[in-house]
Design a protein around this motif. Structure first.
Motif, PDB file in Angstrom:
ATOM      1  N   THR A 184       5.470 -44.353  14.963  1.00 54.08           N
ATOM      2  CA  THR A 184       6.494 -45.002  14.139  1.00 54.08           C
ATOM      3  C   THR A 184       7.869 -44.870  14.772  1.00 54.08           C
ATOM      4  O   THR A 184       8.648 -45.834  14.809  1.00 54.08           O
ATOM      5  N   ILE A 216       7.699 -49.756  25.545  1.00 52.23           N
ATOM      6  CA  ILE A 216       7.096 -48.440  25.346  1.00 52.23           C
ATOM      7  C   ILE A 216       6.203 -48.147  26.545  1.00 52.23           C
ATOM      8  O   ILE A 216       5.230 -48.854  26.798  1.00 52.23           O
ATOM      9  N   LEU A 268       7.114 -58.989  19.415  1.00 56.80           N
ATOM     10  CA  LEU A 268       6.046 -58.007  19.584  1.00 56.80           C
ATOM     11  C   LEU A 268       5.815 -57.702  21.061  1.00 56.80           C
ATOM     12  O   LEU A 268       5.604 -56.539  21.445  1.00 56.80           O
ATOM     13  N   PHE A 299       8.017 -59.175  13.189  1.00 54.28           N
ATOM     14  CA  PHE A 299       6.819 -59.252  14.019  1.00 54.28           C
ATOM     15  C   PHE A 299       5.792 -60.157  13.344  1.00 54.28           C
ATOM     16  O   PHE A 299       4.672 -59.736  13.043  1.00 54.28           O
ATOM     17  N   SER A 317       8.485 -44.517  17.937  1.00 53.97           N
ATOM     18  CA  SER A 317       8.502 -45.362  19.130  1.00 53.97           C
ATOM     19  C   SER A 317       8.825 -46.803  18.767  1.00 53.97           C
ATOM     20  O   SER A 317       9.635 -47.469  19.436  1.00 53.97           O
ATOM     21  N   MET A 318       8.193 -47.296  17.711  1.00 54.88           N
ATOM     22  CA  MET A 318       8.448 -48.667  17.289  1.00 54.88           C
ATOM     23  C   MET A 318       9.877 -48.849  16.792  1.00 54.88           C
ATOM     24  O   MET A 318      10.547 -49.838  17.110  1.00 54.88           O
ATOM     25  N   ALA A 361       3.752 -51.943  13.371  1.00 52.22           N
ATOM     26  CA  ALA A 361       4.893 -52.858  13.515  1.00 52.22           C
ATOM     27  C   ALA A 361       4.732 -54.088  12.637  1.00 52.22           C
ATOM     28  O   ALA A 361       5.677 -54.509  11.960  1.00 52.22           O
ATOM     29  N   LEU A 405      -0.325 -49.019  17.014  1.00 54.38           N
ATOM     30  CA  LEU A 405       1.105 -49.275  17.132  1.00 54.38           C
ATOM     31  C   LEU A 405       1.442 -50.691  16.677  1.00 54.38           C
ATOM     32  O   LEU A 405       2.434 -50.912  15.954  1.00 54.38           O
ATOM     33  N   ILE A 406       0.623 -51.657  17.064  1.00 57.25           N
ATOM     34  CA  ILE A 406       0.867 -53.049  16.658  1.00 57.25           C
ATOM     35  C   ILE A 406       0.671 -53.222  15.154  1.00 57.25           C
ATOM     36  O   ILE A 406       1.431 -53.941  14.488  1.00 57.25           O
ATOM     37  N   THR A 447      12.617 -49.212  19.596  1.00 53.98           N
ATOM     38  CA  THR A 447      12.722 -50.490  20.305  1.00 53.98           C
ATOM     39  C   THR A 447      13.415 -51.569  19.487  1.00 53.98           C
ATOM     40  O   THR A 447      13.784 -52.611  20.036  1.00 53.98           O
ATOM     41  N   MET A 496       8.592 -55.466  22.221  1.00 55.24           N
ATOM     42  CA  MET A 496       8.427 -54.094  21.732  1.00 55.24           C
ATOM     43  C   MET A 496       7.383 -53.339  22.549  1.00 55.24           C
ATOM     44  O   MET A 496       7.607 -52.202  22.981  1.00 55.24           O
ATOM     45  N   THR A 497       6.235 -53.966  22.785  1.00 56.09           N
ATOM     46  CA  THR A 497       5.163 -53.288  23.519  1.00 56.09           C
ATOM     47  C   THR A 497       5.524 -53.065  24.989  1.00 56.09           C
ATOM     48  O   THR A 497       5.082 -52.083  25.589  1.00 56.09           O
TER      49      THR A 497
END
Length: 432
Positions: A122, A183, A176, A166, A124-125, A158, A154-155, A128, A179-180
């Motif tokens: 969470t 990381i 999206l 997203f 990490s998301m 988000a 993770l997706i 970004t 964001m990915t």
């Protein structure tokens, strides 16, 4: 630790030609400021064909660069950028004056399935996200030592937490992808490899605009290499001599101190939050324990017995700035039977999060659940009000239809009032 900075970060001040000559130093190239200051002016003049004044100016510029500057409290208060990373948990953010603090080490401690990795995903998301949405608008370096990182999870977090940003449309998929791609995951298998990677992380942080460093988990990495020796007790097993045990413990403390200095340097030099996760161990009450401010038992029991605390011992406990304990909430462990009526008011997956060490926050506890959108704070007042309203409709509604006597509804309301009073008393005792 500031003397280990890479000279490539001084390109505008030293110039590419100067750095190239230093890197081509015979036998031992000069790549860091520490190696630069280990050379005399005469060695720089002879090996790099510098003038005496040029060699002296190079060392002066490097020294001025690594010397820490004094910052007034007024400058810190009037700074535009917030020195915290918001966790989206209102109670935790308010207690920590904004969230996870910058330029320090924050530790998440808890047993298996307590939500440590879910909180890291969470964070990490959230890192970004653009600053207008409460994020930092930067990248994340995620060091995984347990192979617990899950990109699909993770997706899901988000998409469920920010369905509009997203979304399924073209713009949402672009967000999206951004964001990915921000990381960056790194697998580590040993503490020596982790130390080496941390030394090489400076240029990576600058190139990828990293705003958060996560290590999941430091406890698993160290404990796998330095397991407790098994003493021979008549039933067989490995036997370690006392000197070997002492050497093993000394090596463990040395590696922990090295990792501590690396984390502190990266956090302070780049002004980013460093989040590490740790495991728990069971300790007998008769053994020597840590100071009260360094650890607190996660689960308290009325009976004398072992208690659960953070792993890695006293040395590591003093290395972290903020320690947060995470554990499942056990309401059935309470011995008073009248609290069993509260089981319906709390979800079965309720967890508790306690701040046990922080220079800016008191020791408070908040409650949360793990949902599709990640870690979600449990607000007890709203849930109790909804439950009370639902039960009132179930009890009063049939009474009005059947026109029962006044004594029956008054008895039901008295029972309901007693249950509500017990709930309010229990909640006030928890938050006291």
């Amino acid at each position: 630790m500031s003397s280990t900075r890479k000279l490539t970060r001084l390109n505008p001040k030293l110039g590419k030609k100067t750095i190239y000559k230093l890197n081509s130093f015979p036998r031992t190239p000069v790549n860091t400021t520490k190696e630069l200051f280990s050379r005399t002016e005469l060695e720089l003049v002879e090996c790099c064909n510098f003038k005496v004044e040029t060699a002296r100016n190079i060392q002066k510029r490097a020294a001025k660069w690594i010397v820490p500057e004094f910052v007034s409290v007024l400058d810190m208060m009037t700074e535009n950028n917030s020195p915290f990373l918001a966790t989206s948990l209102k109670g935790l953010d308010e207690a920590l004056s904004g969230g996870i603090p910058f330029s320090s080490i924050t530790e998440l401690v808890g047993p298996t399935r307590s939500g440590k990795t879910q909180l890291c995903l969470t964070l990490s998301m959230l890192t970004t996200l653009p600053e207008t949405m409460g994020g930092l608008g930067g990248g994340v370096c995620y060091i995984d030592t347990e192979r617990s990182f899950n990109a699909d999870r993770l997706i899901v977090i988000a998409e469920n937490r920010f369905p509009q940003y997203f979304g399924k449309d073209e713009r949402g998929q672009a967000n999206l992808d951004k964001m990915t791609s921000s990381i960056h995951k790194m697998d580590i298998t040993s503490s020596k490899e982790l130390t080496k990677r941390l030394d090489e992380l400076q240029e990576f942080i600058i190139e990828n605009d990293v705003k958060l460093l996560i290590v999941d988990s430091i406890g698993s990495l160290v404990r796998k290499e330095y397991q407790n020796p098994v003493k021979k007790c008549g039933w067989g097993g490995p036997l370690m001599e006392r000197n070997d045990i002492l050497l093993q413990q000394a090596s463990k403390l040395k590696n922990l101190l090295i990792l501590k200095f690396r984390f502190e340097y990266l956090a302070e030099s780049f002004r980013i939050p460093v989040v590490v996760t740790n495991q728990v161990i069971t300790r007998n009450r008769s053994e020597t324990v840590l100071p009260r401010e360094c650890f607190r038992p996660i689960k308290k029991s009325r009976e004398e017995g072992p208690e659960v605390t953070a792993a890695l011992g006293n040395t590591w406990a003093h290395s972290v700035t903020t320690r947060i304990m995470m554990n499942k909430f056990h309401i059935r462990n309470l011995s008073n039977l009248k609290f069993t009526i509260l089981n319906d008011l709390f979800p079965p997956n309720l967890q508790e999060l306690t701040i046990v060490k922080s220079p800016i926050a008191a020791n408070i506890t908040i409650y949360y659940t793990i949902e599709n959108e990640g870690i979600v704070e449990f607000v007890y007042s709203e849930n109790i009000e909804k439950e009370d309203k639902r039960q009132q409709e179930e009890e009063i509604g049939p009474m009005e239809e059947t026109d029962k006597s006044d004594a029956v509804p008054s008895q039901s309301l008295d029972k309901k009032k007693r249950k509500s009073d017990v709930a309010e008393w229990f909640i006030s005792a928890l938050w006291a």
